[in-house]
Design an enzyme around this catalytic site. Structure first.
Site, PDB file in Angstrom:
ATOM      1  N   GLU A 180      24.125  70.254  14.862  1.00  0.00           N
ATOM      2  CA  GLU A 180      24.087  70.756  16.237  1.00  0.00           C
ATOM      3  C   GLU A 180      25.399  70.570  17.004  1.00  0.00           C
ATOM      4  O   GLU A 180      25.453  69.835  17.997  1.00  0.00           O
ATOM      5  CB  GLU A 180      22.935  70.101  17.008  1.00  0.00           C
ATOM      6  CG  GLU A 180      21.577  70.321  16.369  1.00  0.00           C
ATOM      7  CD  GLU A 180      20.416  69.903  17.272  1.00  0.00           C
ATOM      8  OE1 GLU A 180      20.667  69.286  18.316  1.00  0.00           O
ATOM      9  OE2 GLU A 180      19.276  70.223  16.931  1.00  0.00           O
ATOM     10  N   GLU A 386      15.252  71.033  11.327  1.00  0.00           N
ATOM     11  CA  GLU A 386      14.533  70.221  12.324  1.00  0.00           C
ATOM     12  C   GLU A 386      13.556  71.101  13.067  1.00  0.00           C
ATOM     13  O   GLU A 386      13.878  72.229  13.437  1.00  0.00           O
ATOM     14  CB  GLU A 386      15.471  69.594  13.373  1.00  0.00           C
ATOM     15  CG  GLU A 386      16.223  68.397  12.921  1.00  0.00           C
ATOM     16  CD  GLU A 386      17.120  67.810  14.026  1.00  0.00           C
ATOM     17  OE1 GLU A 386      16.753  67.900  15.219  1.00  0.00           O
ATOM     18  OE2 GLU A 386      18.186  67.286  13.668  1.00  0.00           O
TER      19      GLU A 386
HETATM   20  C1  FCB Z   1      17.763  67.539  18.143  1.00  0.00           C
HETATM   21  C2  FCB Z   1      18.590  66.444  17.514  1.00  0.00           C
HETATM   22  C3  FCB Z   1      17.797  65.259  17.068  1.00  0.00           C
HETATM   23  C4  FCB Z   1      16.663  64.930  18.004  1.00  0.00           C
HETATM   24  C5  FCB Z   1      15.853  66.170  18.294  1.00  0.00           C
HETATM   25  C6  FCB Z   1      14.651  65.924  19.184  1.00  0.00           C
HETATM   26  O1  FCB Z   1      18.548  68.220  19.074  1.00  0.00           O
HETATM   27  O2  FCB Z   1      19.313  66.934  16.417  1.00  0.00           O
HETATM   28  O3  FCB Z   1      18.689  64.188  16.911  1.00  0.00           O
HETATM   29  O4  FCB Z   1      17.153  64.356  19.144  1.00  0.00           O
HETATM   30  O5  FCB Z   1      16.659  67.140  18.879  1.00  0.00           O
END
Ligand code: FCB
Length: 479
Positions: A180, A386
């Protein structure tokens, strides 16, 4: 814990059966170093920018920090046993640069010992290691030299990547370079709500470009090595919808600053014209040099997409602005430099504890768009690296009944399956997160885990969602 599968509860009868995903589809869970490890000064580790940021008064809710976190650094074997009990195919974790190189340059072999034990432990349990090299914890010494806003960081990062591969490259066959970069660049340097806490749009743009360049430089370097690992990057991506048709340009502007700022250089070798134009008041002179974009757009072996929620934007203000809820008492600035007059709305009724809308159809749309506009042309497979939700979970008589998270996981897996059915090459899904952990500026108040962590005792309890996920994985494997 090893007989977990025998003790699994029946699948939630109110939720439709888990979707069918292709054979070989990877089911994993994700974490990051600063959020779980603790061991802040163990074995030579130095401060990262997050250690320092957490000490700023009011920077993190409750004054929390990752100093102890889940104490994963000292509880590795237990956590490996939990992963094994869940039946994970893969574990996505990150490597802490200030553990491996406390001053950002000089190797600390003790720091790599930990990751060696982790990787060996995973391989012994037939869990595929998915390491990320940068999940936001820059050594503070490098921040003191200018951090990501300074081009000199690019060589530092590629040396660090090579040092990790020197030690682990015989066992690790795949690296994600960055997690990210939008968050690290724009929340860290424009909004100021993440480390290093700056509010300077020009720095944010420079940081974003230097992260992409560090990615490209490390890819070139690692690809040339005998270990020949697979290489990819993970972006946080969203679907940005206009509230009404008139708001389409607002949606395009936000989409440009969040999604296309990173996607276009990676896949098309150019920053999008409209984004350059919109950001021109802050775009640093001479930032992009000859050859940069060739490095940045080098072939990827896989692409990681993190998806949590969609956004709805308009040129008219919402009736009640409930989307901007700062975690802390520091006044945030916008992470989107070019967003004057644009408002964010919460339209969908279902929300998580963070107030994020639950919007699984957005994941299907995102995956189709990625494939249509970027990945399919190059034959790059996509992994959802994620996806997850925070709820206020508590342990009751040894169980955590998080039915909302069970529904969240199933709904998003169905969205992935729908995208796959529509021809998108998605090869895996990683739930965020394996463990409840330090949720950045929100501190410990937001629990994303499929495993509950009692921060007083460090006791782990697999939540109903974890039991459910284990069952989904086991059934997928059996069919
Ligand atoms: C993302 C991040 C991770 C966590 C989630 C909820 O943006 O990569 O570290 O904080 O959100």
């Amino acid at each position: 814990m090893t007989d977990l599968h025998d003790g699994l509860p029946p699948l939630n009868p109110t939720s439709p059966p888990p979707p069918r995903l292709p054979r070989g589809f990877v089911f994993g869970a994700a974490t990051s170093a600063y959020q779980i490890e603790g061991g802040a000064n163990a074995d030579g580790k130095s401060d990262s920018i997050w250690d320092v940021f957490c000490r700023l008064p009011g920077a993190v809710a409750g004054g929390d920090s990752g100093e102890v976190a889940c104490d994963h650094y000292h509880r590795l074997d237990d956590d490996l046993a939990t992963m094994s009990a869940l039946g994970l195919d893969a574990y996505r974790f990150s490597i802490a640069w200030p553990r491996v190189m406390p001053d950002g340059r000089t190797l600390n072999p003790n720091g790599l010992d930990f990751y060696e034990r982790l990787v060996d432990g995973l391989l012994e349990r037939e869990i595929d290691p998915w390491p990320t090299l940068y999940h936001w914890d820059l050594p503070q010494t490098l921040q003191d030299e200018g951090g990501w806003a300074d081009r000199g960081i690019v060589e530092r990062f590629s040396d660090y990547a090579a040092a990790v591969d020197d030690r682990l490259g015989d066992r690790i066959h795949r690296y994600t370079t960055f997690n990210e970069p939008w968050v690290a660049a724009f929340l860290g340097h424009a909004a100021g709500v993440h480390a290093p806490g700056h509010q300077n749009p020009s720095e944010a743009i420079a940081a974003g470009h230097h992260m992409l360049l560090a990615h490209g430089t490390a890819v070139a370097r690692l690809r040339a090595r005998a270990t020949a690992p697979e290489l990819g990057i993970t972006l946080n991506l969203s679907v940005i919808d206009p509230l009404t048709p008139v708001d389409e340009p607002a949606a395009r502007l936000i989409d440009g600053q969040m999604n296309r700022f990173f996607l276009d250089p990676l896949f098309n070798g150019a920053y999008p014209e409209d984004v350059r134009e919109a950001l021109s008041p802050w775009w640093p002179d001479g930032l992009v040099r000859a050859g940069d974009l060739d490095l940045i757009s080098a072939r990827l072996d896989f692409f990681g997409a993190n998806y949590y929620r969609g956004e709805v934007v308009s040129f008219t203000p919402p009736d009640a602005d409930d989307t901007i809820r700062p975690a802390t008492d520091r006044p945030p600035a916008t992470p989107y430099p070019a967003s004057r007059g644009i408002h964010f709305h919460t339209v969908l009724p279902e929300r998580t504890a963070l107030g994020w809308v639950v919007q699984p159809e957005g994941l299907e749309r995102l995956l189709r768009r990625l494939s249509d506009d970027y990945t399919a042309r190059r034959g790059t497979p996509i992994y959802v690296t994620e996806n997850g939700a925070a709820y206020h979970d508590g342990v009751v008589a040894g169980r955590v009944h998080d039915a909302a998270r069970v529904r969240f996981i199933d709904a998003h897996l169905r969205a992935v399956a729908a995208a796959v059915d529509g021809g998108v090459d998605v090869r895996g899904y990683f739930y965020w997160s394996l463990l409840d952990n330090f949720e950045w500026d929100w501190g410990y108040g937001q629990r994303f885990g499929i495993v509950h962590v009692d921060y007083e005792t460090q006791k782990r309890t697999i939540k109903d969602s974890g039991l459910h996920y284990a069952r989904v994985i086991a059934e997928h494997r059996a069919t």
